[in-house]
Design a protein around this motif. Sequence first.
Motif, PDB file in Angstrom:
ATOM      1  N   ILE A  79      -0.100  -3.401  -6.145  1.00 40.59           N
ATOM      2  CA  ILE A  79       0.168  -2.092  -5.553  1.00 40.59           C
ATOM      3  C   ILE A  79      -1.175  -1.405  -5.353  1.00 40.59           C
ATOM      4  CG2 ILE A  79       1.303   0.144  -5.837  1.00 40.59           C
ATOM      5  CD1 ILE A  79       3.238  -1.266  -7.826  1.00 40.59           C
ATOM      6  N   LEU A  80      -1.477  -1.033  -4.114  1.00 39.82           N
ATOM      7  CA  LEU A  80      -2.717  -0.327  -3.794  1.00 39.82           C
ATOM      8  C   LEU A  80      -2.333   1.099  -3.427  1.00 39.82           C
ATOM      9  CD1 LEU A  80      -4.303  -3.201  -1.738  1.00 39.82           C
ATOM     10  CD2 LEU A  80      -4.701  -2.621  -4.128  1.00 39.82           C
ATOM     11  N   ASP A  81      -2.859   2.041  -4.184  1.00 44.81           N
ATOM     12  CA  ASP A  81      -2.377   3.420  -4.100  1.00 44.81           C
ATOM     13  C   ASP A  81      -3.479   4.382  -3.647  1.00 44.81           C
ATOM     14  OD1 ASP A  81      -1.363   5.967  -4.531  1.00 44.81           O
ATOM     15  OD2 ASP A  81      -0.378   5.429  -6.407  1.00 44.81           O
ATOM     16  N   PRO A  82      -3.514   4.717  -2.335  1.00 44.36           N
ATOM     17  CA  PRO A  82      -4.523   5.653  -1.842  1.00 44.36           C
ATOM     18  C   PRO A  82      -4.237   7.109  -2.199  1.00 44.36           C
ATOM     19  CG  PRO A  82      -3.218   4.793  -0.018  1.00 44.36           C
ATOM     20  CD  PRO A  82      -2.746   4.112  -1.262  1.00 44.36           C
ATOM     21  N   ILE A  83      -3.104   7.378  -2.823  1.00 42.71           N
ATOM     22  CA  ILE A  83      -2.828   8.733  -3.317  1.00 42.71           C
ATOM     23  C   ILE A  83      -3.572   8.943  -4.637  1.00 42.71           C
ATOM     24  CG2 ILE A  83      -1.043  10.317  -4.183  1.00 42.71           C
ATOM     25  CD1 ILE A  83       0.930   8.863  -2.260  1.00 42.71           C
ATOM     26  N   MET A  84      -3.464   7.973  -5.535  1.00 43.77           N
ATOM     27  CA  MET A  84      -4.076   8.065  -6.863  1.00 43.77           C
ATOM     28  C   MET A  84      -5.400   7.297  -6.948  1.00 43.77           C
ATOM     29  SD  MET A  84      -1.866  10.006  -8.236  1.00 43.77           S
ATOM     30  CE  MET A  84      -2.307   9.986  -9.971  1.00 43.77           C
ATOM     31  N   VAL A 107       0.874  -1.167   0.000  1.00 38.33           N
ATOM     32  CA  VAL A 107       0.000   0.000   0.000  1.00 38.33           C
ATOM     33  C   VAL A 107       0.911   1.216   0.000  1.00 38.33           C
ATOM     34  CG1 VAL A 107      -1.811   1.275   1.203  1.00 38.33           C
ATOM     35  CG2 VAL A 107      -1.818  -1.229   1.228  1.00 38.33           C
ATOM     36  N   VAL A 108       0.755   2.058  -0.998  1.00 39.22           N
ATOM     37  CA  VAL A 108       1.618   3.219  -1.181  1.00 39.22           C
ATOM     38  C   VAL A 108       1.360   4.238  -0.071  1.00 39.22           C
ATOM     39  CG1 VAL A 108       2.151   5.146  -2.738  1.00 39.22           C
ATOM     40  CG2 VAL A 108       1.657   2.874  -3.678  1.00 39.22           C
ATOM     41  N   SER A 109       2.441   4.778   0.471  1.00 37.08           N
ATOM     42  CA  SER A 109       2.338   5.896   1.401  1.00 37.08           C
ATOM     43  C   SER A 109       3.005   7.102   0.759  1.00 37.08           C
ATOM     44  CB  SER A 109       3.017   5.557   2.738  1.00 37.08           C
ATOM     45  OG  SER A 109       4.411   5.461   2.562  1.00 37.08           O
ATOM     46  N   LYS A 110       2.873   8.246   1.397  1.00 32.98           N
ATOM     47  CA  LYS A 110       3.459   9.470   0.832  1.00 32.98           C
ATOM     48  C   LYS A 110       4.965   9.335   0.640  1.00 32.98           C
ATOM     49  CE  LYS A 110       0.355  11.537   3.813  1.00 32.98           C
ATOM     50  NZ  LYS A 110       0.102  12.434   4.917  1.00 32.98           N
ATOM     51  N   SER A 111       5.617   8.569   1.494  1.00 33.07           N
ATOM     52  CA  SER A 111       7.068   8.456   1.422  1.00 33.07           C
ATOM     53  C   SER A 111       7.568   7.203   0.692  1.00 33.07           C
ATOM     54  CB  SER A 111       7.663   8.484   2.834  1.00 33.07           C
ATOM     55  OG  SER A 111       7.173   7.395   3.581  1.00 33.07           O
ATOM     56  N   SER A 112       6.661   6.331   0.236  1.00 33.04           N
ATOM     57  CA  SER A 112       7.107   5.071  -0.370  1.00 33.04           C
ATOM     58  C   SER A 112       6.795   4.955  -1.864  1.00 33.04           C
ATOM     59  CB  SER A 112       6.463   3.884   0.352  1.00 33.04           C
ATOM     60  OG  SER A 112       5.090   3.775   0.031  1.00 33.04           O
ATOM     61  N   VAL A 113       6.364   6.019  -2.492  1.00 31.87           N
ATOM     62  CA  VAL A 113       5.913   5.943  -3.884  1.00 31.87           C
ATOM     63  C   VAL A 113       6.980   5.336  -4.797  1.00 31.87           C
ATOM     64  CG1 VAL A 113       5.121   7.282  -5.875  1.00 31.87           C
ATOM     65  CG2 VAL A 113       4.312   7.871  -3.589  1.00 31.87           C
ATOM     66  N   VAL A 146       8.867   1.393  -8.303  1.00 31.39           N
ATOM     67  CA  VAL A 146      10.076   1.142  -9.096  1.00 31.39           C
ATOM     68  C   VAL A 146      10.981   0.089  -8.454  1.00 31.39           C
ATOM     69  CG1 VAL A 146      12.137   2.191 -10.116  1.00 31.39           C
ATOM     70  CG2 VAL A 146       9.999   3.485 -10.030  1.00 31.39           C
ATOM     71  N   VAL A 147      11.489   0.376  -7.272  1.00 19.42           N
ATOM     72  CA  VAL A 147      12.473  -0.497  -6.638  1.00 19.42           C
ATOM     73  C   VAL A 147      11.875  -1.872  -6.337  1.00 19.42           C
ATOM     74  CG1 VAL A 147      14.062  -0.779  -4.702  1.00 19.42           C
ATOM     75  CG2 VAL A 147      13.689   1.500  -5.677  1.00 19.42           C
ATOM     76  N   PRO A 185      -6.290  12.363   1.985  1.00 23.82           N
ATOM     77  CA  PRO A 185      -6.756  13.694   1.585  1.00 23.82           C
ATOM     78  C   PRO A 185      -5.570  14.657   1.433  1.00 23.82           C
ATOM     79  CG  PRO A 185      -7.100  13.374   3.933  1.00 23.82           C
ATOM     80  CD  PRO A 185      -6.563  12.073   3.391  1.00 23.82           C
ATOM     81  N   ASN A 186      -5.708  15.592   0.525  1.00 19.12           N
ATOM     82  CA  ASN A 186      -4.737  16.686   0.346  1.00 19.12           C
ATOM     83  C   ASN A 186      -3.309  16.209   0.111  1.00 19.12           C
ATOM     84  OD1 ASN A 186      -6.895  18.505   0.904  1.00 19.12           O
ATOM     85  ND2 ASN A 186      -6.558  18.161   3.091  1.00 19.12           N
ATOM     86  N   VAL A 187      -3.149  15.161  -0.663  1.00 16.62           N
ATOM     87  CA  VAL A 187      -1.813  14.687  -1.006  1.00 16.62           C
ATOM     88  C   VAL A 187      -1.603  14.919  -2.502  1.00 16.62           C
ATOM     89  CG1 VAL A 187      -0.276  12.692  -1.123  1.00 16.62           C
ATOM     90  CG2 VAL A 187      -1.830  12.949   0.806  1.00 16.62           C
ATOM     91  N   ARG A 188      -0.463  15.460  -2.815  1.00 18.57           N
ATOM     92  CA  ARG A 188      -0.144  15.794  -4.202  1.00 18.57           C
ATOM     93  C   ARG A 188      -0.028  14.518  -5.046  1.00 18.57           C
ATOM     94  NH1 ARG A 188       4.959  19.527  -5.809  1.00 18.57           N
ATOM     95  NH2 ARG A 188       4.348  19.782  -7.970  1.00 18.57           N
ATOM     96  N   PRO A 189      -0.661  14.480  -6.208  1.00 24.76           N
ATOM     97  CA  PRO A 189      -0.559  13.302  -7.087  1.00 24.76           C
ATOM     98  C   PRO A 189       0.879  13.070  -7.539  1.00 24.76           C
ATOM     99  CG  PRO A 189      -2.273  14.796  -7.848  1.00 24.76           C
ATOM    100  CD  PRO A 189      -1.538  15.500  -6.769  1.00 24.76           C
ATOM    101  N   HIS A 190       1.180  11.836  -7.924  1.00 26.49           N
ATOM    102  CA  HIS A 190       2.513  11.497  -8.444  1.00 26.49           C
ATOM    103  C   HIS A 190       2.369  11.052  -9.888  1.00 26.49           C
ATOM    104  CE1 HIS A 190       1.475   7.260  -8.045  1.00 26.49           C
ATOM    105  NE2 HIS A 190       1.088   7.498  -6.808  1.00 26.49           N
ATOM    106  N   ARG A 191       3.475  10.652 -10.486  1.00 29.75           N
ATOM    107  CA  ARG A 191       3.478  10.317 -11.926  1.00 29.75           C
ATOM    108  C   ARG A 191       3.556   8.821 -12.216  1.00 29.75           C
ATOM    109  NH1 ARG A 191       8.944   9.348 -12.852  1.00 29.75           N
ATOM    110  NH2 ARG A 191      10.313  10.377 -11.373  1.00 29.75           N
ATOM    111  N   TYR A 192       3.492   7.986 -11.197  1.00 32.52           N
ATOM    112  CA  TYR A 192       3.604   6.547 -11.412  1.00 32.52           C
ATOM    113  C   TYR A 192       2.245   5.943 -11.686  1.00 32.52           C
ATOM    114  CZ  TYR A 192       8.237   7.217  -9.425  1.00 32.52           C
ATOM    115  OH  TYR A 192       9.514   7.638  -9.181  1.00 32.52           O
ATOM    116  N   PRO A 193       2.105   4.794 -12.308  1.00 31.16           N
ATOM    117  CA  PRO A 193       3.163   3.877 -12.719  1.00 31.16           C
ATOM    118  C   PRO A 193       3.839   4.296 -13.995  1.00 31.16           C
ATOM    119  CG  PRO A 193       1.031   2.865 -13.155  1.00 31.16           C
ATOM    120  CD  PRO A 193       0.801   4.188 -12.505  1.00 31.16           C
TER     121      PRO A 193
END
Length: 192
Positions: A131-136, A104-110, A115-116, A184-192
């Motif tokens: 991969i379960l992503d509560p950010i995206m 489960v993705v966290s803000k610091s483990s994206v 990737v890794v 809530p209020n977490v900036r989106p990322h560019r993965y996968p």
Amino acid sequence: MTAVDERDMTRYFEELEPPEGVKVELLRGVIVMMASPDIVHNMIVADVQDQIPRSRWSRLQTQDVDILNEASEPVPDLVVVARDLLPDSGRLLPSQLVTMVVEVVSKSSVHQDYVVKRSIYAAGKVPAYLILDPIMAQCVLLTRPEGQDEDANYLTQQITKFGDPVLLDVLGLELDTSEFGTFPNVRPHRYP
């Protein structure tokens, strides 16, 4: 100064005693420490675990996985192993026994999760990596591992939005994602 190689780091890692509440993993010779997870994270892991039938599968949290020919001992959020393959004891579970890992993705483990660990689990020939992503608000199911070392990858990638079911052929079930929470209020990322 003494040079330290990956074998030395593995020995050091095995003797490391982290503070309570800190998750520690060895990822390609790098020791990674993370704080305790968010409630959203823990509820997603619990929801997935509850949907995997215990009669057929062992569903393990905080289980170190031994990746063959790697200086890596990841600790997936959930490890799924056929009940008849689970060893009686041991700190390290050989990756060749694992049917599926869940992160489960966290803000610091994206980056680590997308990737890794994608490369590490593929190198370990883990058949399915979810991969379960509560950010995206999405699930990424990776199957068909191929390759070795840092060049290893999964050949199949399926992305499903939270709320839609995810077919987990490797477990013979459909995962209901309708109750998965998001950050809530977490900036989106560019993965996968």
